[in-house]
Write an enzyme that holds these catalytic residues in place. Structure first.
Site, PDB file in Angstrom:
ATOM      1  CB  CYS A 171      -0.911   0.000   1.231  1.00 17.74           C
ATOM      2  SG  CYS A 171      -1.821   1.547   1.427  1.00 17.74           S
ATOM      3  CB  CYS A 229      -2.049   4.687   4.339  1.00 17.63           C
ATOM      4  SG  CYS A 229      -3.505   3.976   3.565  1.00 17.63           S
ATOM      5  CB  SER A 230       0.487   0.800   6.252  1.00 19.17           C
ATOM      6  OG  SER A 230       1.607   1.662   6.178  1.00 19.17           O
ATOM      7  CB  CYS A 231      -4.491  -0.641   2.888  1.00 14.37           C
ATOM      8  SG  CYS A 231      -5.239   0.996   2.985  1.00 14.37           S
TER       9      CYS A 231
END
Lengths: 225, 209, 225, 209
Positions: D103, D106-108
């Protein structure tokens, strides 16, 4: 390289701090870092101004930002001195710990490894025999490229169409000179881009002028299907 | 190339001292030479140089013509040259044209005429926003430009260094070159401010601005 | 917005730290910051997941990077709570100083200012009546736009031509939902881009798949002169 | 929107404590609820869930067919659902096709099957490089892929969450679903590693890899 340094148009920075009364150096270490840097370039490391800028670009973004401009300069000096084998990797950290009283073993001196490089003249201006490829008033496109190393073609103009406004003095190409791959002198152009070409129709009205080397540019039609 | 320095939590002051200590120990650096560099850029090379250039251009039309034709040579006439001044181009502001200078990729700045760049010029906010929203940025510096004023932003991406020749403020017609010099600020010569007449000289102000 | 969060393809970060044995939270505060964030979203602030992501994006890049993922999350919670008037600006700093023993006056409680917003359903999936505008196998161009607010269209695909590979479930549009300007449900497409289309002919060979909402896309011909 | 918080030099631990203290004082947050959230994600929701899904898919062809057809429904059969798992799509690796999940914005991450993302997944180096030089990145993780292997990188830019179904390693033909579960790592289900047979089961290894 597409690093943190290439921040034209990047958002989220807030306001620029403005203090018209600030001195040149706001703390003693800033002046020392500045002066060490100036000496570290040609004199101590045999490197050049473009390699120096590239050393800045190679810093981890957090380090690039953490201690401001002279914080970057200090790390730039350290990078150049390490690259050229003048000081050992980790030498500055070890010495800093020693200075504050830690019991540390400092790394041994490295082997001197200065680049095999001599500038063909002072500064960056260099004659070019051929006439400029583009003329004032001509439309040009900044190439849509992603060089792996040093370049002075920022992301925000890549692929955009502008107009040549000035023929600037020809000069060595930072892209090759930074890596000691030759001075590669080129014509340089002052190119104007409309703000809407850069940022879309909602952009503030203004014109952006930027200096672009010959190899950064192509005729606008070239890249079209 | 060697790896870049690993992020360190040691204070930057201490790391600066450490690097100087190593270089001095190796006999590569003389602390007195560092002192001299610091003193030169802290005290001698600064925006007063550029202010002299501007005041002369305001009062000597022939000098101004030479300055606009070849900035490097014209500032050298006043003794200003050196690093970051290899090719100086002067940009003239008018009531309908405003120039703003930035370096988005690092912080290139015309040292011989303006000295070392101030914090705001080196700040990412300035570098990033000058080429995207110059009007909003200038408004934060206190400079509101009307829609009739064209803005040209110069991104200093080559070794050419740009300096702004600000408009001579109204009300300064009777002032000498010497008297004009203190009016010219670093900010005006970079394009984030206008020059102002001293109190009592500013006709605009007197007549209800 | 074109912020530090939009880091696809950005260079200069070095190696990713890899420790297969790490726990979910490496320090106590990380777990607390995580849990406070989860509560801060809908329950305490009346904000939504997209507003939460946008709060991350609005952080100063140095703050975004300085304390890692949970450092960002803490500031995200603080941003949402401040935006909604649950806590005062500066309240966290003041309380922190008080906790360590400084003599500080804490700011007065602000006026509650939650967004006037109710989701039309759980999660983000939403039906769309019209059929998808593009079909699997069709070429599309990611729009070359620079939205001022939240978007899930990263810079590195803007202006690039890819191929629709999947029709994904339709969903609310983050760009409007983050700003409480409506859910604006849209079709969403899995789009594949060749690495050379993104990064030029020298790129490693691979295919990049990314999920793009209908309004991020146009027919490739539209943008050509 | 209000201005974002001003950069602060106060330690992040102290600021976290301060924020919790304010919210508890206002009666908005119950520390016991925070404890429960922390415990859930520290202990209960983790890559073991995904490993169960993978082991079942390896041993039950009908389950695998359902998993590839509708990942969300198939993982829910095993009881795995919740935040960040609204729409789960499973990507099957083969000897000539390797999937990598990232991701960039962000950090999905698919929490219900993999738990919270590990540090490397959230690190800018991973986020930035996965979509630009995945082969170089994977090599640093110890995974060298030959030129015959096609790489597909999935950037999780919508609410769809991607999970990789790794190849079942050679030498595990006789192992049960239960025995296979411990072989399946978080890294393999994100695409930065392959699953390996336990020592003594790995035919490749035995025959001089």
């Amino acid at each position: 390289m597409d690093g943190i340094h290439d921040m034209g148009g990047m958002q989220g920075w807030g306001r620029a701090p403005f203090d018209p009364t600030e001195p040149a150096f706001k703390a003693g270490w800033e002046g020392r870092a500045f002066a060490i840097c100036l000496l570290s370039m040609n004199r101590l490391t045999g490197q050049n101004l473009d390699a120096m800028r590239h050393a800045l670009e190679r810093l981890h973004p957090l380090e690039y930002l953490r201690n401001g401009y002279y914080g970057r300069w200090l790390l730039m000096a350290e990078t150049l001195l390490t690259d050229s084998g003048v000081i050992a990797e980790g030498a500055v950290d070890a010495r800093a710990r020693k200075l504050r009283g830690d019991d540390v073993t400092e790394p041994p001196d490295p082997v001197l490894n200065k680049p095999d490089y001599t500038a063909t003249g002072p500064g960056s201006l260099r004659p070019v025999d051929d006439p400029p490829r583009f003329t004032v008033g001509e439309q040009v496109r900044a190439k849509d490229i992603h060089p792996a190393g040093h370049t002075r073609l920022p992301r925000y103009v890549r692929g955009r169409v502008g107009t040549v406004k000035r023929i600037l003095p020809s000069a060595l190409l930072p892209d090759t000179n930074a890596h000691f791959l030759g001075e590669n002198p080129q014509h340089c152009y002052g190119v104007a881009f409309d703000s809407t070409e850069l940022w879309g129709g909602e952009a503030e009205p203004f014109v952006l002028h930027i200096d672009l080397f010959d190899s950064y540019l192509e005729a606008p039609v070239e890249n079209q299907p | 190339m060697s790896p870049v320095p690993v992020p360190s939590d040691l204070p930057v002051e201490l790391r600066t001292e450490a690097l100087e200590s190593i270089l001095v120990e190796k006999g590569l650096v003389d602390p007195a030479v560092l002192d001299k560099f610091v003193k030169t850029y802290a005290e001698d090379v600064g925006p007063l140089n550029g202010a002299k250039v501007v005041a002369k251009a305001w009062t000597d039309p022939e000098y101004k013509a030479r300055l606009m034709e070849d900035g490097t040579a014209a500032v050298a006439e006043l003794g200003f040259k050196g690093p970051q001044g290899e090719c100086i181009v002067v940009l003239e502001n008018t009531p309908t044209l405003h120039h703003l200078v930035v370096c988005t990729l690092c912080s290139c700045y015309p040292w011989p005429v303006l000295g070392l760049p101030p914090t705001w010029y080196k700040d990412p906010a300035y570098r990033a926003r000058a080429v995207r929203e110059p009007r909003a940025l200038l408004a934060e510096f206190g400079l509101e430009l009307g829609p009739e004023v064209e803005i040209k932003v110069f991104d200093s991406s080559s070794e050419v260094r740009y300096m702004v020749l600000p408009e001579r403020p109204a009300g300064t017609e009777g002032m000498s070159e010497e008297e004009l010099i203190p009016l010219v600020t670093r900010e005006a010569m970079t394009g984030v401010a206008k020059t102002k007449a001293p109190a009592g000289h500013d006709h605009d102000h007197e007549h209800g601005h």
